[in-house]
Design a protein around this motif. Structure first.
Motif, PDB file in Angstrom:
ATOM      1  N   LYS A 215       0.933  -1.354  -0.118  1.00 52.66           N
ATOM      2  CA  LYS A 215       0.188   0.329   0.440  1.00 52.66           C
ATOM      3  C   LYS A 215       0.764   1.446  -0.028  1.00 52.66           C
ATOM      4  N   MET A 216       0.219   2.095  -0.971  1.00 54.10           N
ATOM      5  CA  MET A 216       0.955   3.398  -1.016  1.00 54.10           C
ATOM      6  C   MET A 216       0.641   4.770   0.248  1.00 54.10           C
ATOM      7  N   ALA A 217       1.025   5.590   1.329  1.00 53.63           N
ATOM      8  CA  ALA A 217       1.290   6.188   2.153  1.00 53.63           C
ATOM      9  C   ALA A 217       0.674   7.990   1.564  1.00 53.63           C
ATOM     10  N   MET A 218       0.525   8.388   2.040  1.00 53.39           N
ATOM     11  CA  MET A 218       0.095   9.784   1.456  1.00 53.39           C
ATOM     12  C   MET A 218       0.823  10.816   3.037  1.00 53.39           C
ATOM     13  N   ILE A 219       1.404  11.461   2.225  1.00 49.92           N
ATOM     14  CA  ILE A 219       1.641  12.949   2.653  1.00 49.92           C
ATOM     15  C   ILE A 219       1.026  13.925   3.149  1.00 49.92           C
ATOM     16  N   GLU A 220      -0.041  14.122   3.666  1.00 48.10           N
ATOM     17  CA  GLU A 220      -0.560  15.314   4.440  1.00 48.10           C
ATOM     18  C   GLU A 220       0.148  16.950   4.011  1.00 48.10           C
ATOM     19  N   THR A 221       0.181  17.735   3.119  1.00 51.20           N
ATOM     20  CA  THR A 221       0.272  18.985   2.799  1.00 51.20           C
ATOM     21  C   THR A 221      -0.308  20.162   3.742  1.00 51.20           C
ATOM     22  N   LYS A 222      -1.768  19.391   3.878  1.00 50.49           N
ATOM     23  CA  LYS A 222      -2.677  20.409   4.443  1.00 50.49           C
ATOM     24  C   LYS A 222      -3.284  21.411   3.201  1.00 50.49           C
TER      25      LYS A 222
ATOM     26  N   HIS B  24       8.303  25.090   3.397  1.00 50.50           N
ATOM     27  CA  HIS B  24       7.789  25.811   4.679  1.00 50.50           C
ATOM     28  C   HIS B  24       6.989  24.916   5.581  1.00 50.50           C
ATOM     29  N   ARG B  25       5.973  23.745   4.857  1.00 47.62           N
ATOM     30  CA  ARG B  25       4.867  23.461   6.039  1.00 47.62           C
ATOM     31  C   ARG B  25       6.040  21.775   6.372  1.00 47.62           C
ATOM     32  N   PHE B  26       6.944  21.947   5.113  1.00 44.03           N
ATOM     33  CA  PHE B  26       8.120  20.456   5.858  1.00 44.03           C
ATOM     34  C   PHE B  26       8.555  20.854   7.049  1.00 44.03           C
ATOM     35  N   LYS B  27       8.738  21.692   7.275  1.00 48.81           N
ATOM     36  CA  LYS B  27       9.873  21.969   8.321  1.00 48.81           C
ATOM     37  C   LYS B  27       8.570  21.742   9.419  1.00 48.81           C
ATOM     38  N   GLU B  28       7.130  22.008  10.352  1.00 47.69           N
ATOM     39  CA  GLU B  28       6.682  21.686  10.753  1.00 47.69           C
ATOM     40  C   GLU B  28       6.360  20.670  10.709  1.00 47.69           C
ATOM     41  N   GLN B  29       6.377  20.132   9.958  1.00 47.35           N
ATOM     42  CA  GLN B  29       6.512  18.212  10.397  1.00 47.35           C
ATOM     43  C   GLN B  29       7.801  17.627  10.436  1.00 47.35           C
ATOM     44  N   GLU B  30       8.622  17.747  10.569  1.00 47.65           N
ATOM     45  CA  GLU B  30       9.953  17.090  11.208  1.00 47.65           C
ATOM     46  C   GLU B  30      10.440  16.459   9.757  1.00 47.65           C
ATOM     47  N   VAL B  31       9.617  16.771   8.281  1.00 50.01           N
ATOM     48  CA  VAL B  31      10.298  16.243   7.472  1.00 50.01           C
ATOM     49  C   VAL B  31      12.225  17.601   7.278  1.00 50.01           C
ATOM     50  N   LYS B  32      13.258  16.727   6.675  1.00 55.21           N
ATOM     51  CA  LYS B  32      14.128  17.233   6.360  1.00 55.21           C
ATOM     52  C   LYS B  32      13.859  17.497   4.470  1.00 55.21           C
ATOM     53  N   THR B  33      14.004  18.593   4.154  1.00 49.05           N
ATOM     54  CA  THR B  33      13.996  19.222   2.565  1.00 49.05           C
ATOM     55  C   THR B  33      15.934  18.996   2.027  1.00 49.05           C
ATOM     56  N   VAL B  34      15.391  18.715   1.158  1.00 49.70           N
ATOM     57  CA  VAL B  34      17.475  18.727   0.195  1.00 49.70           C
ATOM     58  C   VAL B  34      16.758  19.213  -1.611  1.00 49.70           C
TER      59      VAL B  34
ATOM     60  N   VAL C 236      -5.361  23.048   6.724  1.00 49.60           N
ATOM     61  CA  VAL C 236      -6.132  22.430   6.520  1.00 49.60           C
ATOM     62  C   VAL C 236      -6.566  20.874   6.085  1.00 49.60           C
ATOM     63  N   SER C 237      -6.394  20.340   7.200  1.00 53.24           N
ATOM     64  CA  SER C 237      -6.896  18.760   6.618  1.00 53.24           C
ATOM     65  C   SER C 237      -7.453  18.702   5.738  1.00 53.24           C
ATOM     66  N   LEU C 238      -7.044  17.331   5.710  1.00 55.82           N
ATOM     67  CA  LEU C 238      -7.951  16.456   4.602  1.00 55.82           C
ATOM     68  C   LEU C 238      -9.208  16.112   5.169  1.00 55.82           C
ATOM     69  N   ALA C 239      -9.225  15.748   6.085  1.00 53.97           N
ATOM     70  CA  ALA C 239     -10.218  15.588   6.818  1.00 53.97           C
ATOM     71  C   ALA C 239     -11.233  16.774   7.002  1.00 53.97           C
ATOM     72  N   GLU C 240     -11.403  18.056   7.032  1.00 50.51           N
ATOM     73  CA  GLU C 240     -11.732  19.333   6.765  1.00 50.51           C
ATOM     74  C   GLU C 240     -12.500  20.063   5.509  1.00 50.51           C
ATOM     75  N   THR C 241     -10.928  18.898   3.898  1.00 47.40           N
ATOM     76  CA  THR C 241     -11.675  19.185   3.452  1.00 47.40           C
ATOM     77  C   THR C 241     -12.584  18.406   2.872  1.00 47.40           C
TER      78      THR C 241
ATOM     79  N   GLN D  68     -14.019  32.305  -1.027  1.00 48.19           N
ATOM     80  CA  GLN D  68     -12.540  32.863  -1.418  1.00 48.19           C
ATOM     81  C   GLN D  68     -11.450  33.222  -0.437  1.00 48.19           C
ATOM     82  N   PHE D  69      -9.950  31.919  -0.718  1.00 42.11           N
ATOM     83  CA  PHE D  69      -9.053  32.308   0.472  1.00 42.11           C
ATOM     84  C   PHE D  69      -9.519  32.503   1.745  1.00 42.11           C
ATOM     85  N   ILE D  70     -10.052  31.141   1.985  1.00 45.66           N
ATOM     86  CA  ILE D  70      -9.946  30.567   2.794  1.00 45.66           C
ATOM     87  C   ILE D  70      -9.768  29.110   3.482  1.00 45.66           C
ATOM     88  N   GLY D  71      -9.376  29.115   5.028  1.00 45.49           N
ATOM     89  CA  GLY D  71      -9.483  28.183   5.241  1.00 45.49           C
ATOM     90  C   GLY D  71     -10.441  26.947   5.507  1.00 45.49           C
ATOM     91  N   THR D  72     -11.340  26.518   6.509  1.00 45.80           N
ATOM     92  CA  THR D  72     -12.318  25.583   5.895  1.00 45.80           C
ATOM     93  C   THR D  72     -13.268  26.907   5.959  1.00 45.80           C
TER      94      THR D  72
END
Length: 342
Positions: A70-77, A112-122, A311-316, A337-341
Motif C-alpha cells: 500500500k502507498m501512503a500519503m503525505i498530507e500537505t494541508k 515551509h510546511r515540511f519544517k513543521e512536520q519534521e521532514v528534512k528537505t534537500v 486545512v486537514s484532509l478530513a476538514e476538506t 475565497q481564500f479561506i481555510g475551512t
C-alpha cells in the motif's frame, strides 16, 4: 486477488527516456503515464503493453508488478493538492506548468510546511543561474549542487527526506544516478520545470506517482494555488484501499467542476440567461467549489496581508461534501475565497 500496481521506481531507473523508448516500442506514452498514475487499472492493461514495458526495462513482467503493497500519503494541508492529487510518500511528483503560474510558490509553501512536520528537505539546485529561485531554495534545510553532496544528506536523514530538483537533472540522468546510488532507500521527490517546456511533453518528467498540473485559466484569474482539478492525478487515488468517501467525493467534485467549466464558457460569451434553469444549481456549486479550493499560503502572507491556513484532509472532505450538498448555496463567493475551512 492481491492489489497490484506498476513498479514505477524500477521503470524510472531502467528506462530514463521513457517517452522516446515507448514510442519506438509502439506503446503510447499516454498509456504508460496512465498506468503509472493509476488512471488505467493495471489489472485491465493489455498484456502486450506490459510485455513491451518489461522488455524496455529488461526485466520480467512479474518484476514490473508490485503486489500487496500500500502507498501512503503525505498530507500537505493544502486543500486542492490533498483532495485532487495527494502527494505519495516515497513517490515522485511532477509539477506541470508554464512560468508564472505559481509552481515556485507551491514549492516554497511545501518547503515551509515540511519544517513543521519534521521532514528534512534537500534542494538540488539547477546548474545554471535562475534568479527566480531566490528566496525559495533558501527555505530548504540544505541546498546542494552535486549528486555526491545530495547523497550525503539523503543518506544522513534517511526516509524522512523530501528531495526537490528540476527537469534538467532528470534530462541529464543525474536524478536516476542519484536514485540508483541510494541502493533501494526511498526518498520522496518533487520535480519542477523552470523552462515551462514540460507542458508540451507527452510524458512529463517520465514515470510519476503524482502529477500536479496547473491551470492557466485559474492562474490568470488569480485563483491560487491554480491546481487543475480535472488533469491532476495521483496513483494513491486509484488504490483499492483508498478511503471510499474521499474517492467518491472527488468524483462528484470533478463532475461538477467539469460541467461548471463548460457552462462558464457560455456565461462569459452570452450571460447567465443562456444557462438552462436545470443547470443553474450545478453552475453555482461549481463556482463555490472553485472558490473554496483557493487558499491563503504562509509564504505569501507579506504579499497578501492574509494569514496562511492549514486545512486537514478530513476538514476538506467535510467542506466539499457540504458545498456539493448545497449547504453553501446562500453564501457569497467572497465568503469562500481564500479561506481555510468553512
Amino acid at each position: 486477488m492481491d492489489d497490484i500496481r506498476l513498479n514505477v521506481a524500477l521503470l524510472r531507473k531502467r528506462v530514463p527516456n521513457l517517452t522516446t523508448a515507448a514510442k519506438e516500442a509502439g506503446i503510447r506514452p499516454a498509456t504508460v503515464s496512465n498506468l503509472c498514475t493509476g488512471k488505467i487499472d493495471l489489472g485491465k492493461a493489455e498484456v502486450k503493453t506490459l510485455v513491451g514495458l518489461a522488455k524496455l526495462a529488461k526485466c520480467t513482467v512479474d518484476e514490473l508488478i508490485i503486489r500487496g503493497e500500500k502507498m501512503a500519503m503525505i498530507e500537505t494541508k493544502i486543500k486542492a493538492l490533498d483532495f485532487f492529487a495527494p502527494l505519495v510518500k516515497y513517490g515522485t511528483t511532477g509539477i506541470v506548468a508554464r512560468p508564472g503560474m505559481g509552481q515556485l510558490v507551491i514549492i516554497a509553501e511545501l518547503l515551509h510546511r515540511f519544517k513543521e512536520q519534521e521532514v528534512k528537505t534537500v534542494y538540488l539546485i539547477p546548474e545554471n543561474d535562475h534568479p527566480e529561485l531566490e528566496g525559495i531554495v533558501e527555505l530548504a534545510d540544505h541546498m546542494t549542487r552535486s549528486v555526491a553532496e545530495t547523497l550525503e544528506w539523503l543518506r544522513e536523514y534517511g526516509d524522512k527526506t523530501v528531495l526537490v530538483t528540476e527537469k534538467g537533472r532528470v534530462d541529464s540522468g543525474e536524478l536516476f544516478e542519484l536514485q540508483e546510488a541510494l541502493g533501494g532507500k526511498q526518498v520522496t521527490t518533487l520535480l519542477v520545470d523552470l523552462s515551462g517546456e514540460v507542458v508540451d511533453d507527452d510524458f512529463p518528467f517520465g514515470p510519476l506517482e503524482t502529477v500536479w498540473q496547473l491551470d492557466a485559466d485559474l492562474a490568470a484569474r488569480h485563483q491560487y494555488p491554480a491546481l487543475s482539478p480535472l488533469h491532476s492525478t495521483s496513483s494513491l487515488l486509484e488504490e483499492a484501499g483508498l478511503d471510499e468517501r474521499h474517492f467518491l467525493l472527488r468524483q462528484r467534485a470533478q463532475k461538477t467542476l467539469r460541467r461548471y467549466r463548460e457552462l462558464r464558457s457560455i456565461v462569459n460569451a452570452h450571460g447567465m440567461e443562456r444557462v438552462p434553469q436545470v443547470e443553474i444549481e450545478t453552475y453555482r456549486r461549481g463556482e463555490r467549489l472553485e472558490a473554496y479550493f483557493t487558499q491563503p499560503l504562509f509564504v505569501a502572507e507579506e504579499l497578501t496581508g492574509q494569514a496562511g491556513a492549514a486545512v486537514s484532509l478530513a476538514e476538506t472532505l467535510n467542506d466539499v461534501e457540504a458545498i456539493l450538498n448545497g449547504q453553501t448555496d446562500a453564501k457569497e463567493l467572497k465568503e469562500l475565497q481564500f479561506i481555510g475551512t468553512l
